[in-house]
Design an enzyme around this catalytic site. Structure first.
Site, mmCIF file in Angstrom:
data_model
loop_
_atom_site.group_PDB
_atom_site.id
_atom_site.type_symbol
_atom_site.label_atom_id
_atom_site.label_comp_id
_atom_site.label_asym_id
_atom_site.label_seq_id
_atom_site.Cartn_x
_atom_site.Cartn_y
_atom_site.Cartn_z
ATOM 1 N N ASP A 187 0.798 -1.061 -0.132
ATOM 2 C CA ASP A 187 -0.107 0.081 -0.073
ATOM 3 C C ASP A 187 0.788 1.385 0.110
ATOM 4 O O ASP A 187 2.073 1.177 -0.062
ATOM 5 C CB ASP A 187 -0.960 -0.144 1.232
ATOM 6 C CG ASP A 187 -0.276 0.430 2.620
ATOM 7 O OD1 ASP A 187 1.143 0.191 2.543
ATOM 8 O OD2 ASP A 187 -0.546 0.343 3.587
ATOM 9 N N ASP A 227 1.308 4.711 2.338
ATOM 10 C CA ASP A 227 1.016 5.238 3.665
ATOM 11 C C ASP A 227 1.329 6.871 3.742
ATOM 12 O O ASP A 227 2.304 7.287 3.201
ATOM 13 C CB ASP A 227 1.792 4.717 4.881
ATOM 14 C CG ASP A 227 1.516 3.108 4.907
ATOM 15 O OD1 ASP A 227 0.560 2.653 5.195
ATOM 16 O OD2 ASP A 227 2.596 2.545 4.191
ATOM 17 N N ASP A 265 -3.252 4.491 2.941
ATOM 18 C CA ASP A 265 -3.566 4.870 4.132
ATOM 19 C C ASP A 265 -3.217 6.156 4.372
ATOM 20 O O ASP A 265 -2.025 6.643 4.260
ATOM 21 C CB ASP A 265 -2.699 3.889 5.265
ATOM 22 C CG ASP A 265 -3.257 2.392 5.002
ATOM 23 O OD1 ASP A 265 -4.365 2.205 4.750
ATOM 24 O OD2 ASP A 265 -2.359 1.638 5.636
HETATM 25 N N1 CTP Z 1 0.770 1.184 11.542
HETATM 26 C C1 CTP Z 1 0.053 1.900 12.657
HETATM 27 N N2 CTP Z 1 -1.147 1.577 12.900
HETATM 28 C C2 CTP Z 1 -1.980 0.808 12.211
HETATM 29 C C3 CTP Z 1 -1.675 0.408 10.781
HETATM 30 C C4 CTP Z 1 -0.100 0.528 10.768
HETATM 31 O O1 CTP Z 1 0.841 2.416 13.447
HETATM 32 N N3 CTP Z 1 -3.285 0.665 12.344
HETATM 33 C C5 CTP Z 1 1.993 1.686 11.123
HETATM 34 C C6 CTP Z 1 2.874 0.500 11.487
HETATM 35 O O2 CTP Z 1 3.750 0.547 12.549
HETATM 36 C C7 CTP Z 1 3.747 0.218 10.414
HETATM 37 C C8 CTP Z 1 3.451 1.602 9.238
HETATM 38 O O3 CTP Z 1 2.290 1.948 9.964
HETATM 39 O O4 CTP Z 1 5.038 -0.143 10.380
HETATM 40 C C9 CTP Z 1 3.193 0.915 7.932
HETATM 41 O O5 CTP Z 1 2.367 -0.139 7.846
HETATM 42 P P1 CTP Z 1 2.132 -1.154 6.452
HETATM 43 O O6 CTP Z 1 1.570 -0.054 5.293
HETATM 44 O O7 CTP Z 1 1.224 -2.101 6.913
HETATM 45 O O8 CTP Z 1 3.567 -1.721 6.404
HETATM 46 P P2 CTP Z 1 4.611 -1.088 5.531
HETATM 47 O O9 CTP Z 1 6.017 -1.120 6.378
HETATM 48 O O10 CTP Z 1 4.348 0.142 4.931
HETATM 49 O O11 CTP Z 1 4.847 -2.335 4.516
HETATM 50 P P3 CTP Z 1 4.240 -2.247 3.149
HETATM 51 O O12 CTP Z 1 5.302 -1.945 2.124
HETATM 52 O O13 CTP Z 1 4.195 -3.804 2.832
HETATM 53 O O14 CTP Z 1 3.269 -1.506 2.907
HETATM 54 MN MN MN Z 2 -0.357 0.535 5.501
HETATM 55 MN MN MN Z 3 2.786 0.613 3.673
#
Ligand code: CTP
Ligand code: MN
Ligand code: MN
Length: 510
Positions: free
Chosen positions: A344, A346, A435
């Protein structure tokens, strides 16, 4: 023949070592005052060492007989970086990032040149295997991280870039960790996650069990797997998991947005093994999230590229600034840590000049705008439960309280690199998981640290409470001893409050 080669390859007679005997060598002029060399005897032998020391001294280098704090360069032959580090640990040499660990080739070239030649990757024992050339930070490209110290059990005290020298092991551990997670065995899952995490931070590849000595987080269970992989090239346990029906089904089911362990468990027990059977089953009820997950499945499982993430970034900035012109929009998550793909994208949003009400209304306004433009494919808005005076959460994996939304957006191919890589005929867009988090301006450093994430952040919280009697979460840092909140304007300040060296985002891929 090269005299250096000769001294090395000639028949080596075992001579009794004269312990403590003074080196008989005439005084030499030291031409290079800044360098104090020490030549490692290990794997080199006494004779060759004495020969090289004498030669280097004649060329104007200062070479000390004994290891001491004055040494600036350690020169070794036939030793890996980990060999030297280990040897230094045994000698009880204090941590120093100034100490250069070099291969003999550097000294030989330097003596040939009549002056110290520039130390490059091929000479540097520890950093030679660490490639920072891909780092987005030009400063980092120049650094030579020769950390002569014990590896910490906390990921927040290790630098973990995306250069993983131990993929064979970490991939295996991640499969095992995931399998234990699917089986709700948190302890074993964490064991293998931590093992994977520590191996990712190593600047060298583990090639023998000796290399694992002194590395924390590697229990017997983990070491057995390492040993098996070193010996057979694969682990039978990992192989069994990969072929396990339950593992395969959970992996497949959880790849659908909105499907977690509970739903997977249910579907597995009901006998489902494929997504098509699940989708076409009339008796099953799906949440709106799962419906969207199935609808856009193909797009969502194909990872988000950096180009796509940047394009989403432009989209987000445009929308946010239409309502709050002074807002900061920062890409967080994996992309901020330098990853080239993600599941995703963020973003953290904050605005210095806005009132609480402006803040509260931004995300709804942005969502509304996208909806009107036909770009909103799915939206789950979570209202803020943030309270300014509340103590940070003690749980290392507690969710934060900021207002946020989990979205699926329609990204038109033409917005990505001018539409160069449009894939399918007919469909002109890709569904992307996005997100967004909105946080009060004075909490942005904590939110940024939290949302930049990886396991690193969990360990930072664990470190704060176990080692510093402080509580850290995505909102604040609280000092339990002084009973005060510690403010921070930047991530650097948070690290400083915790007494930690600053770790850059791209070094947080633990
Ligand atoms: N996070 C959070 N609360 C949530 C969801 C996520 O604090 N409800 C934080 C997590 O600590 C995470 C960061 O946001 O490390 C990013 O989350 P995520 O997108 O799930 O992981 P990524 O590290 O970005 O991995 P990817 O590249 O697969 O998206
Ligand atoms: Mn995320
Ligand atoms: Mn992410």
């Amino acid at each position: 023949m090269d005299p250096l080669q000769m001294a090395h390859s000639g028949p080596r007679k075992k001579r009794p070592r004269q312990m403590g005997a003074p080196m008989v060598s005439p005084p030499h002029n030291i031409k290079f005052q800044d360098l104090v060399l020490y030549i490692l005897e290990k794997k080199m032998g006494t004779t060759r060492r004495a020969f090289l020391m004498e030669l280097a001294r004649r060329k104007g280098f200062r070479v000390d007989n004994e290891l001491s704090d004055s040494i600036t360069h350690i020169v070794a032959e036939n030793n890996s970086g980990s060999d030297v580090l280990e040897w230094l640990q045994v000698q009880n040499i204090k941590a120093s990032s100034q100490l250069e660990l070099l291969d003999i080739s550097w000294l030989i070239e330097s003596m040939g040149a009549g002056k110290p030649v520039e130390m490059t990757g091929k000479h540097q024992l520890v950093s030679m295997r660490r490639d920072y050339t891909a780092s987005p930070n030009p400063e980092l490209q120049k650094t030579l991280p020769v950390a002569v110290k014990k590896i910490s059990q906390y990921a927040c005290q290790r630098r973990t870039t995306l250069n993983n020298y131990n993929n064979v092991f970490t991939d295996a551990f991640e499969v095992l960790a995931e399998n234990y997670e699917f089986r709700e065995n948190e302890v074993f899952s964490l064991t293998f996650m931590r093992a994977a995490s520590v191996l990712k931070s190593l600047p060298f590849t583990i090639i023998s069990m000796k290399d694992t000595e002194g590395i924390p987080c590697l229990g017997d269970q983990v070491k057995c797997i390492i040993e098996e992989i070193i010996e057979d090239g694969e682990s039978s346990e990992v192989k069994a998991v990969l072929n396990d029906e339950r593992y395969q089904s959970f992996k497949l089911f959880t790849s659908v947005f909105g499907v977690g362990l509970k739903t997977s468990e249910k579907w597995f027990r009901m006998g489902f093994r494929t997504l098509s059977k699940i989708k076409s089953d009339k008796s099953l009820k799906f949440t709106p999230m799962q419906k969207a997950g199935f609808l856009y499945y193909e797009d969502l499982v194909s990872c988000v590229t950096r180009a796509e993430a940047e394009a989403v970034g432009v989209l987000v900035k445009e929308a946010v600034r239409a309502f709050l012109p002074d807002a900061f929009v920062t890409m967080t998550g994996g992309f901020r840590r330098g990853k080239k793909i993600g599941h995703d994208v963020d973003f953290l949003i904050t605005s210095p000049g806005s009132t609480d009400e402006d803040e509260e209304q931004l995300l709804p306004k942005v969502i509304n705008l996208w909806e009107r433009k036909g770009l909103l494919l799915y939206c789950d808005l979570v209202e803020s439960t943030f309270e300014k005076l509340k103590l940070p959460s003690r749980k290392v994996d507690a969710l934060d309280h900021f207002q946020k939304c989990f979205l699926i957006l329609k990204l038109h191919h033409q917005r990505v690199d001018g539409g160069k890589c449009s894939q399918q005929e007919g469909k002109t867009w890709k569904a992307i998981r996005v997100d967004l988090v909105m946080c009060p301006y004075e909490r942005r450093a904590f939110a940024l640290l939290g949302w930049t994430g990886s396991r690193f952040e969990r360990d930072l919280r664990r470190y704060a409470s176990h080692e510093r009697k402080m509580i850290l979460d995505n909102h604040a840092l609280y000092d339990k001893t002084k009973k005060i909140f510690l403010k921070a304007e930047s991530e650097e300040e948070i690290f400083a409050h915790l007494g930690l060296d600053y770790i850059e985002p791209w070094e947080r891929n633990a």
